[in-house]
Scaffold this motif. Structure first.
Motif, mmCIF file in Angstrom:
data_model
loop_
_atom_site.group_PDB
_atom_site.id
_atom_site.type_symbol
_atom_site.label_atom_id
_atom_site.label_comp_id
_atom_site.label_asym_id
_atom_site.label_seq_id
_atom_site.Cartn_x
_atom_site.Cartn_y
_atom_site.Cartn_z
ATOM 1 N N PHE A 1 -98.138 83.111 78.456
ATOM 2 C CA PHE A 1 -98.506 82.428 79.689
ATOM 3 C C PHE A 1 -99.970 82.696 79.995
ATOM 4 C CE2 PHE A 1 -93.896 82.611 80.320
ATOM 5 C CZ PHE A 1 -93.662 81.301 80.658
ATOM 6 N N THR A 2 -100.619 81.726 80.647
ATOM 7 C CA THR A 2 -102.029 81.866 81.000
ATOM 8 C C THR A 2 -102.251 81.871 82.506
ATOM 9 O OG1 THR A 2 -102.404 79.468 80.875
ATOM 10 C CG2 THR A 2 -102.770 80.758 78.849
ATOM 11 N N CYS A 3 -101.233 81.481 83.285
ATOM 12 C CA CYS A 3 -101.377 81.433 84.743
ATOM 13 C C CYS A 3 -99.998 81.336 85.385
ATOM 14 C CB CYS A 3 -102.259 80.251 85.170
ATOM 15 S SG CYS A 3 -101.589 78.641 84.681
ATOM 16 N N ILE A 4 -99.995 81.381 86.708
ATOM 17 C CA ILE A 4 -98.749 81.313 87.478
ATOM 18 C C ILE A 4 -98.858 80.195 88.505
ATOM 19 C CG2 ILE A 4 -97.310 82.555 89.162
ATOM 20 C CD1 ILE A 4 -98.024 85.128 87.613
ATOM 21 N N VAL A 5 -97.748 79.467 88.670
ATOM 22 C CA VAL A 5 -97.614 78.464 89.719
ATOM 23 C C VAL A 5 -96.516 78.953 90.656
ATOM 24 C CG1 VAL A 5 -96.855 76.102 90.243
ATOM 25 C CG2 VAL A 5 -98.367 76.530 88.287
ATOM 26 N N ASN A 6 -96.800 78.951 91.943
ATOM 27 C CA ASN A 6 -95.799 79.342 92.937
ATOM 28 C C ASN A 6 -95.049 78.096 93.385
ATOM 29 O OD1 ASN A 6 -94.223 80.443 94.926
ATOM 30 N ND2 ASN A 6 -95.894 80.680 96.387
ATOM 31 N N ASN A 7 -93.814 77.971 92.938
ATOM 32 C CA ASN A 7 -92.952 76.865 93.340
ATOM 33 C C ASN A 7 -91.758 77.411 94.136
ATOM 34 O OD1 ASN A 7 -92.033 74.124 93.392
ATOM 35 N ND2 ASN A 7 -90.590 74.619 91.779
ATOM 36 N N SER A 8 -91.996 78.431 94.935
ATOM 37 C CA SER A 8 -90.923 79.023 95.729
ATOM 38 C C SER A 8 -90.462 78.022 96.778
ATOM 39 C CB SER A 8 -91.405 80.319 96.390
ATOM 40 O OG SER A 8 -91.696 81.284 95.404
ATOM 41 N N ASN A 9 -89.175 77.699 96.716
ATOM 42 C CA ASN A 9 -88.625 76.702 97.632
ATOM 43 C C ASN A 9 -87.142 76.931 97.814
ATOM 44 O OD1 ASN A 9 -86.901 74.521 96.041
ATOM 45 N ND2 ASN A 9 -88.579 75.168 94.702
ATOM 46 N N LEU A 10 -86.626 76.322 98.859
ATOM 47 C CA LEU A 10 -85.190 76.338 99.154
ATOM 48 C C LEU A 10 -84.663 74.911 99.244
ATOM 49 C CD1 LEU A 10 -85.175 79.137 101.871
ATOM 50 C CD2 LEU A 10 -84.274 79.323 99.540
ATOM 51 N N GLY A 11 -85.155 74.053 98.372
ATOM 52 C CA GLY A 11 -84.728 72.654 98.379
ATOM 53 C C GLY A 11 -85.064 71.989 99.697
ATOM 54 N N LYS A 12 -84.101 71.262 100.247
ATOM 55 C CA LYS A 12 -84.309 70.526 101.502
ATOM 56 C C LYS A 12 -84.612 71.434 102.692
ATOM 57 C CE LYS A 12 -80.908 67.041 100.271
ATOM 58 N NZ LYS A 12 -79.671 66.372 100.707
ATOM 59 N N LEU A 13 -84.273 72.699 102.577
ATOM 60 C CA LEU A 13 -84.479 73.638 103.692
ATOM 61 C C LEU A 13 -85.876 74.254 103.700
ATOM 62 C CD1 LEU A 13 -81.068 75.527 103.487
ATOM 63 C CD2 LEU A 13 -81.668 73.588 104.954
ATOM 64 N N THR A 14 -86.720 73.882 102.735
ATOM 65 C CA THR A 14 -88.041 74.482 102.611
ATOM 66 C C THR A 14 -88.945 74.093 103.770
ATOM 67 O OG1 THR A 14 -87.821 74.422 100.215
ATOM 68 C CG2 THR A 14 -90.045 74.731 101.093
ATOM 69 N N THR A 15 -89.611 75.095 104.319
ATOM 70 C CA THR A 15 -90.604 74.897 105.373
ATOM 71 C C THR A 15 -91.924 75.519 104.898
ATOM 72 O OG1 THR A 15 -90.135 77.020 106.421
ATOM 73 C CG2 THR A 15 -88.815 75.111 107.162
ATOM 74 N N ALA A 16 -92.966 75.330 105.678
ATOM 75 C CA ALA A 16 -94.239 75.982 105.349
ATOM 76 C C ALA A 16 -94.061 77.498 105.327
ATOM 77 C CB ALA A 16 -95.319 75.571 106.352
ATOM 78 N N GLU A 17 -93.229 78.016 106.222
ATOM 79 C CA GLU A 17 -92.979 79.463 106.254
ATOM 80 C C GLU A 17 -92.248 79.926 105.000
ATOM 81 O OE1 GLU A 17 -92.237 77.392 108.946
ATOM 82 O OE2 GLU A 17 -94.115 77.945 109.921
ATOM 83 N N THR A 18 -91.361 79.096 104.460
ATOM 84 C CA THR A 18 -90.680 79.438 103.216
ATOM 85 C C THR A 18 -91.713 79.709 102.127
ATOM 86 O OG1 THR A 18 -88.853 77.940 103.807
ATOM 87 C CG2 THR A 18 -88.999 78.631 101.505
ATOM 88 N N VAL A 19 -92.719 78.853 102.074
ATOM 89 C CA VAL A 19 -93.763 79.005 101.056
ATOM 90 C C VAL A 19 -94.651 80.200 101.373
ATOM 91 C CG1 VAL A 19 -95.679 77.883 99.866
ATOM 92 C CG2 VAL A 19 -93.684 76.523 100.560
#
Length: 141
Positions: free
Chosen positions: A69-87
């Motif tokens: 791997f050369t980098c990381i992508v943050n795709n942290s989510n809770l599907g439809k329940l995702t908010t800005a705070e989730t991220v």
């Protein structure tokens, strides 16, 4: 892989089984010596809910495909329940993951409605593919 005038992105899946498919292209990728491979992390998934768990999955994928791997992508989510705070709640996890692996954060990802609320960070706003059907929830017992 053979046409170097084309830039491509491959999604190989989130575990070592998905990475085996990438293995057939490793020689061409290494010969070109011009690739980026992002580990897409979601701290809300069971196998990557801890930084050490995520690193274990990273190492399994690297071992299976033969690339690092050369980098990381943050795709942290809770599907439809995702908010800005989730991220934003995932930021400490991602910072620790980057620190422990020595890999830079490339970007955060979120659906457009959430991404529009994230400021001051590199974020890619996504438009998710239209779902053609939903499986109904089980009835309450």
């Amino acid at each position: 892989m053979q046409d170097r005038s084309v830039y491509g992105i491959m999604d190989i899946g989130g575990d070592d089984r998905g990475a085996y498919a990438l293995g057939r292209f490793v020689d061409a990728i290494k010969a070109e010596n011009n690739y980026s491979m992002a580990f897409v992390a979601n701290c809300y998934r069971p196998l990557t809910s801890t930084v050490d768990g995520a690193i274990e999955i990273m190492r399994e994928i690297e071992g299976a495909c033969g690339l690092s791997f050369t980098c990381i992508v943050n795709n942290s989510n809770l599907g439809k329940l995702t908010t800005a705070e989730t991220v934003t709640d995932s930021f400490p996890y991602i910072e620790e993951l980057c620190k422990k692996t020595g890999l830079p954060l490339w970007m955060h990802t979120a659906v457009k409605e959430v991404a529009d609320k994230l400021t001051g960070v590199p974020v890619m706003a996504m438009t998710l593919q239209k779902k053609y059907f939903d499986i109904p929830d089980f009835p309450e017992v």
